[in-house]
Design a protein around this motif. Structure first.
Motif, short mmCIF file in Angstrom:
data_model
loop_
_atom_site.label_atom_id
_atom_site.label_comp_id
_atom_site.label_asym_id
_atom_site.label_seq_id
_atom_site.Cartn_x
_atom_site.Cartn_y
_atom_site.Cartn_z
N LEU A 54 0.82 -1.20 0.00
CA LEU A 54 0.00 0.00 0.00
C LEU A 54 0.86 1.26 0.00
N VAL A 55 1.99 1.19 0.67
CA VAL A 55 2.94 2.30 0.63
C VAL A 55 3.40 2.52 -0.81
N GLU A 56 3.75 1.44 -1.49
CA GLU A 56 4.19 1.55 -2.88
C GLU A 56 3.09 2.12 -3.77
N LEU A 57 1.86 1.71 -3.53
CA LEU A 57 0.74 2.19 -4.34
C LEU A 57 0.52 3.69 -4.14
N VAL A 58 0.64 4.16 -2.90
CA VAL A 58 0.47 5.59 -2.64
C VAL A 58 1.55 6.40 -3.37
N PHE A 59 2.79 5.94 -3.30
CA PHE A 59 3.85 6.62 -4.04
C PHE A 59 3.59 6.54 -5.55
N ALA A 60 3.06 5.42 -6.01
CA ALA A 60 2.83 5.23 -7.44
C ALA A 60 1.78 6.18 -8.00
N VAL A 61 0.84 6.63 -7.17
CA VAL A 61 -0.14 7.60 -7.65
C VAL A 61 0.33 9.03 -7.44
N GLY A 62 1.56 9.19 -6.95
CA GLY A 62 2.13 10.52 -6.79
C GLY A 62 1.78 11.23 -5.51
N ALA A 63 1.37 10.46 -4.49
CA ALA A 63 0.94 11.07 -3.23
C ALA A 63 1.80 10.65 -2.05
N GLY A 64 3.03 10.31 -2.30
CA GLY A 64 3.91 9.87 -1.22
C GLY A 64 4.06 10.86 -0.10
N GLU A 65 3.93 12.15 -0.42
CA GLU A 65 4.08 13.18 0.62
C GLU A 65 2.92 13.17 1.61
N ARG A 66 1.84 12.45 1.29
CA ARG A 66 0.69 12.38 2.20
C ARG A 66 0.90 11.32 3.28
N LEU A 67 1.86 10.44 3.11
CA LEU A 67 2.08 9.37 4.08
C LEU A 67 2.72 9.91 5.36
N VAL A 68 2.13 9.55 6.50
CA VAL A 68 2.68 9.98 7.78
C VAL A 68 3.08 8.80 8.65
N GLY A 69 2.73 7.57 8.24
CA GLY A 69 3.08 6.38 9.01
C GLY A 69 2.94 5.14 8.16
N VAL A 70 3.80 4.14 8.42
CA VAL A 70 3.80 2.92 7.60
C VAL A 70 4.02 1.70 8.48
N GLN A 71 3.76 0.54 7.89
CA GLN A 71 4.02 -0.74 8.55
C GLN A 71 5.49 -1.11 8.34
N ARG A 72 6.02 -1.92 9.26
CA ARG A 72 7.41 -2.37 9.14
C ARG A 72 7.63 -3.09 7.80
N TYR A 73 8.84 -3.01 7.29
CA TYR A 73 9.27 -3.60 6.01
C TYR A 73 8.80 -2.79 4.80
N SER A 74 8.29 -1.59 5.04
CA SER A 74 7.96 -0.70 3.92
C SER A 74 9.25 -0.01 3.49
N ASP A 75 9.91 -0.59 2.49
CA ASP A 75 11.25 -0.14 2.13
C ASP A 75 11.38 0.32 0.68
N PHE A 76 10.24 0.48 0.00
CA PHE A 76 10.29 0.96 -1.39
C PHE A 76 9.14 1.92 -1.61
N PRO A 77 9.45 3.07 -2.28
CA PRO A 77 10.77 3.56 -2.67
C PRO A 77 11.58 3.99 -1.45
N ALA A 78 12.80 4.49 -1.69
CA ALA A 78 13.70 4.81 -0.59
C ALA A 78 13.08 5.81 0.38
N ALA A 79 12.24 6.71 -0.13
CA ALA A 79 11.62 7.72 0.74
C ALA A 79 10.77 7.08 1.83
N ALA A 80 10.28 5.86 1.59
CA ALA A 80 9.44 5.18 2.58
C ALA A 80 10.23 4.85 3.84
N LEU A 81 11.53 4.69 3.71
CA LEU A 81 12.37 4.33 4.86
C LEU A 81 12.46 5.45 5.89
N ARG A 82 12.11 6.65 5.50
CA ARG A 82 12.19 7.79 6.41
C ARG A 82 10.89 8.03 7.18
#
Length: 295
Positions: A54-82
């Motif tokens: 789901l993290v990858e899907l959010v970045f894929a639609v161009g909304a990665g900046e809207r993410l404020v929290g993720v589940q462990r092992y969300s490692d793609f794209p690199a921005a998800a690691l932060r």
């Protein structure tokens, strides 16, 4: 600049911001994979995604900046690691999730147990449950997330690319000789995929025959005796950079065609196991691996 012109421009800019805000603030809605209609008063601005795909899907639609929290092992794209981690498949930190003040929770249906999902509902935040079991669902989910996040144009373009790439892959490998395939999800106990799993769809598109397709569970556990009797021509598994492939146990069974011909191959596990646009490219590599058994 003349004062009246400066004032006119200021009014025009203010009006533009008001109009833009009005567009952004329009209600949006989409139906999740549980059949629940998710309605938001405005496109989501603070999203917690409970599932690496789901993290990858959010970045894929161009909304990665809207993410404020993720589940462990969300490692793609690199921005998800932060991004802040709020738990894993076994347990979620509901207090941490609440502190992030999300206005939308994205939940991987089979990646978050029912009890945890009930606890999430108690937070009073809209929940979109995703359970992608077919490649067509990847494109469909991209479009629905694009609606909820006000990124419809990017979502549509990405969805169309997924569909085009998948059609190309199917056309490339259709008609080739069937190959018996065992896909190893885990080694102890021995676990594979049934026809209900997205990886099965990839195997089929590649001209492969999933030897445990008819098992009822999504991820069936099988015995070594049954696996050997199925006599796969190729054994595949997915692995990450920090995880061993764990195919050594197959060497005990030289009578199996895949072992006799050393068709024991390792693929990019995260890309192939996550229901995101990366899956299609990973499926193409799976097809090439299956193709080795034809030569």
């Amino acid at each position: 600049m003349k004062p009246w012109l400066r004032a006119l421009r200021a009014v025009a800019c203010g009006l533009a911001w008001v109009l833009a805000g009005a567009v952004v603030a329009q209600p949006v809605q989409a139906t999740d994979d549980n059949g629940h209609l998710v309605q938001l008063k405005a496109p989501a601005q603070r999203v917690v995604a409970l599932g690496p795909n789901l993290v990858e899907l959010v970045f894929a639609v161009g909304a990665g900046e809207r993410l404020v929290g993720v589940q462990r092992y969300s490692d793609f794209p690199a921005a998800a690691l932060r991004l802040p981690i709020v738990g894993d498949a076994l347990a979620l930190n509901l207090e941490a999730i609440a502190r992030l003040k999300p206005d939308l929770l994205l939940v991987w249906g089979s990646g978050v147990n029912a009890r945890q999902q009930q606890r999430l509902a108690a937070l009073g935040v809209p929940v979109f449950v995703s359970e992608i079991t077919q490649v067509a669902h990847i494109a469909d989910t991209l479009r629905r997330l694009g609606t909820l996040l006000a990124h419809r144009a990017t979502a549509e373009a990405t969805a169309l690319q997924v569909q085009a790439d998948w059609a190309t892959l199917q056309q490339r490998f259709q008609g080739r000789r069937p190959v018996r395939v065992f896909y190893q999800l885990w080694h102890e106990p021995l676990m594979t995929v049934s026809r209900h799993h997205l990886i099965h769809e990839a195997i089929t598109a590649c001209g492969g025959v999933n030897v445990f397709a008819d098992q009822a569970p999504l991820v069936p556990t099988v015995g070594w005796e049954a696996a050997v009797q199925a006599n796969p021509e190729v054994v595949l598994t997915g692995s990450s950079r920090d995880e061993p492939a764990r195919l050594q146990a197959w060497q005990r069974f030289p009578q199996v065609d895949a072992v006799r011909k050393q068709h024991l191959l390792v693929l990019d596990g995260p890309a192939l196991s996550r229901m995101s646009p990366r899956f299609v490219a990973a499926a193409a590599r799976l097809c090439e691996a299956i193709d080795t058994a034809r030569h």
